[in-house]
Write an enzyme that holds these catalytic residues in place. Structure first.
Site, short mmCIF file in Angstrom:
data_model
loop_
_atom_site.label_atom_id
_atom_site.label_comp_id
_atom_site.label_asym_id
_atom_site.label_seq_id
_atom_site.Cartn_x
_atom_site.Cartn_y
_atom_site.Cartn_z
CD GLU A 116 -0.44 21.64 7.33
OE1 GLU A 116 -0.06 20.67 8.05
OE2 GLU A 116 -0.21 22.87 7.78
CE LYS A 118 -6.14 12.74 9.82
NZ LYS A 118 -5.59 11.75 10.58
CG ASP A 120 -2.41 6.52 7.75
OD1 ASP A 120 -2.58 6.58 9.06
OD2 ASP A 120 -2.94 5.83 7.30
CE1 TYR A 230 2.21 16.33 11.28
CE2 TYR A 230 1.35 17.68 13.04
CZ TYR A 230 1.52 16.37 12.32
OH TYR A 230 1.08 15.38 13.27
CE LYS A 318 -10.34 9.83 9.61
NZ LYS A 318 -9.62 8.79 10.37
CB CYS A 415 8.26 -31.77 -3.45
SG CYS A 415 8.44 -31.32 -1.74
CB CYS A 428 7.97 -27.56 1.99
SG CYS A 428 8.94 -28.91 1.16
CB CYS A 434 10.60 -28.54 -2.36
SG CYS A 434 8.94 -27.92 -2.96
S1 IVH Z 1 -2.08 19.00 13.00
C1 IVH Z 1 -3.83 19.83 17.03
N1 IVH Z 1 -1.36 18.25 10.36
O1 IVH Z 1 -3.33 13.24 12.24
C2 IVH Z 1 -3.56 19.70 15.65
N2 IVH Z 1 -2.08 16.62 12.06
O2 IVH Z 1 -5.81 12.07 13.00
C3 IVH Z 1 -2.68 18.86 15.31
N3 IVH Z 1 -1.64 14.44 11.03
O3 IVH Z 1 -2.58 12.88 15.58
C4 IVH Z 1 -2.33 18.18 14.33
N4 IVH Z 1 -0.84 14.97 9.30
O4 IVH Z 1 -0.71 12.80 14.01
C5 IVH Z 1 -1.69 17.97 11.61
N5 IVH Z 1 -0.64 17.86 8.40
C6 IVH Z 1 -0.99 17.41 9.38
C7 IVH Z 1 -0.98 16.35 9.77
C8 IVH Z 1 -1.58 15.61 11.13
C9 IVH Z 1 -1.26 13.90 9.97
C10 IVH Z 1 -1.98 13.48 12.29
C11 IVH Z 1 -1.52 13.71 13.48
C12 IVH Z 1 -2.85 13.70 14.51
C13 IVH Z 1 -3.85 12.89 13.64
C14 IVH Z 1 -5.09 12.98 13.75
#
Ligand code: IVH
Length: 700
Positions: A116, A118, A120, A230, A318, A415, A428, A434
């Site tokens: 999935e 991740k 942010d 998720y 990451k 100005c 200003c 200006c």
């Molecule tokens: S699973 C226990 N799935 O990333 C596992 N987390 O750095 C639960 N996050 O605190 C997390 N996308 O807020 C999971 N597809 C995803 C995610 C995800 C973002 C975040 C989550 C977690 C943080 C960890």
């Protein structure tokens, strides 16, 4: 109207609620909208109007009930249904390989994963009881967080009620989700914050988290957030046996799941997904900072278990961060349209995630001092999506001699007027005169949500001021094509076009005029509220603080900013002059004669231009659109009509000639007895409006 529908208003309200929920589900979860945004807004408005007339039929989970709660004094601390653990993560390959080896050792070689993005954003728990959203809690320390239920309700993609149609919903369901702010919204929010002298957010994650933690849900509502779900934290009954089926179940229950999730069989699949997302990262309109790899099989998850910090069945790979180190060459104070002087860093060009960056915003003199950034320093620059880059920090260079601390000049670089500090910012005070401010004001007045004057962009505005053609904003309306033609880059055609576009803008909607004035704090949404409330510019202008505060979304701070601005002699004189050129049209009322009609104009009209016809129709509540569809009520055909006439004939849409149009306009003697306003300004506007609607209700 709806009161006469079979089954009466209660049944109609129920139908509308169900229809709106269904269309939201198609839009947010299935990504397959079946109706236009406009049609959705119409149904929403019908429900809202019906509920206003019959408050006894309002249900707490009605789509109209997303914002309504009063501001809180503080957040309640709430324990999660199950701990919200964090993720084991790395940007290196090796730890991922070891993770995969451990899984194979424990479970055998046919281990299956789901990968999935991740996201942010800000992690949150959503709880549904009896299918209804009962609470939303920030992650906090993982065990307990802050109750932000009312704020979560304002997120359009969070269902207030679970769907039960395709899969039986559980009686209790606690979920883990990520709240995000899309990049367009993030940029618009930061622009608004800066405009009203407030510190911008460093990135969309902070903006999402900050917006979620507002004590006043109306502020959260004005900051469009989104969500992806998720994980199931707790459920009554049997949980789906795999992650893949979990995601499917979540979708069936009406919850938005990220569409990029997919199954993966091993490291090779995982890396392919990682490469694909990293490459496509800039095309997403939200931030991701890596990928998450999860065991698919829930029973296998139980087998491998978890540490006190993170599950052993998941791993985050990451992306390398999008920041770089470069040398800061020069700091230059730049004067904006409201007079704020912003220090801009000019740097040795550097590549940041595929884009070359050479300028960054340093925000204000206190930021420069706080980060102790000086000319010649080595600095780390960060870019998030398409957002203006920021200087994150200075890199120490022991032994290297540094320049003197940067100081804001005492006089305006544009100005020469003495600059004035206000909090961390510098202004200003030469308002509207200006040159830098004037050029900014001209550009703003001509911008898309203001008078929408085509051809009046930043470059032209600067040119007009630099060449001395406009020394005073209202002179814009006296520009002549001959004068413009003498400017570099202008030919006869472009000059005439611009002059015509300026002339056409003299008849504009009241909201656009108000927005175009660039009053501090007054963005598109607030301008719309003011226009529907006061319905005449003079009424609005005469309003005192107290009266202004009776308008939806206007608090004491905003009211004061508005009255102070309008009372300034320069502003007041300027507004008088502008009113000599511009005659704004009030917005339609729901009782308007032409409300609900959709009209297309084609061909040459004798008594008025097409744009004037459009304005007059709109002033009476009609919607003027550019393409003919079955929903079109009339096509008005003047001389030499285009294809639209043919299309109207094919579709059997009624056709009016100019006489018919005039009749429609005069027959529409608008009922001025004070019906409720059509534009509720609740953010249910069109997509373009959503993108930068302001509407920060009196944030202190
Ligand atoms: S699973 C226990 N799935 O990333 C596992 N987390 O750095 C639960 N996050 O605190 C997390 N996308 O807020 C999971 N597809 C995803 C995610 C995800 C973002 C975040 C989550 C977690 C943080 C960890």
């Amino acid at each position: 109207m709806s009161d006469s529908s079979p089954g009466g208003p209660e049944r109609r309200a129920r139908e509308l609620r169900e229809a709106l929920r269904h269309y939201s589900y198609l839009y947010y979860v299935r990504n397959q909208p079946e109706i236009s945004d406009e049609r959705f807004d119409e149904l929403f408005l019908e429900l809202k109007t019906l509920e206003e007339a019959h408050p006894e039929f309002v249900t707490p989970d009605s789509p109209t009930q997303r914002v309504g709660a009063a501001p809180l004094d503080g957040f309640e601390t709430i324990e999660h249904a199950a701990p919200m653990l964090s993720l084991d993560s790395s940007a290196d390959l090796e730890p991922l390989q070891r993770f995969d080896e451990r899984m194979r050792k424990a479970l055998g070689d046919d281990v299956a994963y789901v990968v999935e993005p991740k996201l942010d954003g800000a992690s949150i728990e959503l709880v549904y009881e009896g299918g209804r959203l009962s609470r939303a809690v920030t992650r906090g320390d993982g065990v307990r967080g802050e109750g932000v239920t009312e704020n979560a309700r304002t997120i359009q993609s969070v269902p207030l009620r679970l769907r039960d149609a395709d899969r039986t919903m559980p009686g209790f369901l606690a979920l883990r989700a990520e709240v995000i702010m899309r990049l367009g919204e993030f940029e618009a929010l930061n622009a608004r914050l800066l405009e009203s002298d407030r510190a911008p957010f460093a990135n969309p994650r902070n903006a999402a988290a900050g917006s979620l933690r507002q004590l006043d849900p109306r502020i959260t509502a004005a900051r469009p957030l989104d969500i992806y779900v998720y994980d199931i934290l707790a459920i009554d009954g049997r949980p789906p046996p795999t992650q893949w089926e979990t995601l499917e179940a979540l979708r069936d229950w009406g919850l938005p799941v990220n569409e990029r999730c997919r199954p993966a069989a091993g490291v090779e699949d995982i890396l392919a997904f990682h490469a694909e997302l990293e490459e496509g990262r800039d095309d997403l309109d939200y931030e991701i900072d890596g990928i998450v790899v999860k065991l698919d099989d829930m029973a296998a998850r139980d087998e491998v278990g978890e540490t006190s910090h993170h599950p052993r069945w998941a791993f985050a790979l990451k992306f390398p961060p999008r920041n770089e180190v470069t040398r800061l060459l020069h700091i230059f104070p730049s004067v904006g349209r409201t007079g704020v002087v912003t220090p801009i860093a000019f740097m040795r060009p550097v590549e940041l995630g595929g884009v070359t960056v050479s300028r960054a915003n340093l925000h204000n003199r206190e930021e420069v001092a706080r980060k102790d950034i000086r000319e010649g320093d080595r600095v780390r620059v960060q870019r998030a999506g398409d957002v203006i880059p920021q200087v994150l920090e200075r890199i120490e260079e022991p032994g290297r001699e540094r320049a003197e601390p940067w100081v804001m000049p005492a006089e305006c670089p544009s100005c020469g007027t003495g600059l004035e500090p206000r909090g961390p910012y510098t202004f200003c005070p030469n308002l509207f005169a200006c040159p830098a401010q004037l050029a900014g004001r001209i550009q703003h007045l001509g911008s898309r949500h203001a008078l929408d004057i085509e051809g009046l962009g930043e470059e032209t505005a600067n040119l007009l001021v630099r060449q001395g053609l406009i020394e005073h904003l209202p002179r814009l309306f006296e520009l002549e094509a001959e004068t413009l033609m003498e400017l570099e880059g202008f030919a006869e055609k472009s000059a005439t076009n611009l002059v015509e576009a300026i002339a056409a803008a003299r008849r504009t909607e009241l909201a656009r005029f108000i927005y175009g004035l660039g009053i501090p704090e007054v963005g598109v949404t607030v301008a719309g509220e003011l226009a529907s409330h006061f319905r005449s510019f003079e009424e609005f202008r005469a309003a005192d603080d107290e009266t202004l505060q009776t308008v939806d979304g206007i608090g004491p701070r905003m009211a004061e900013q508005i009255t102070t601005f309008l009372a300034r002699p320069v502003v007041s004189g300027l507004v008088d002059e502008l009113r000599g050129f511009i005659d704004p049209v009030p917005p339609p009322r729901s009782g308007d004669a032409l409300a609900g009609l959709r009209i297309v104009l084609t061909g040459w009209l004798e008594t008025m231009s097409r744009s004037e016809a459009a304005k007059r129709l709109e002033a009476q509540g009609a919607k003027v659109t550019s393409s003919v569809s079955k929903q079109t009520s009339y096509v008005v055909a003047g001389e030499n009509p285009g294809r639209k006439l043919e299309r109207a004939q094919t579709l059997g849409v009624e056709i009016l000639d100019e006489a018919g149009l005039l009749e429609l306009l005069s027959g529409g003697g608008a009922d001025d007895s004070g019906g409720s306003d059509v534009d509720d300004g609740s953010g249910e506007a069109d997509a373009a409006d959503r993108a930068d609607a302001s509407g920060e209700p009196g944030e202190a």
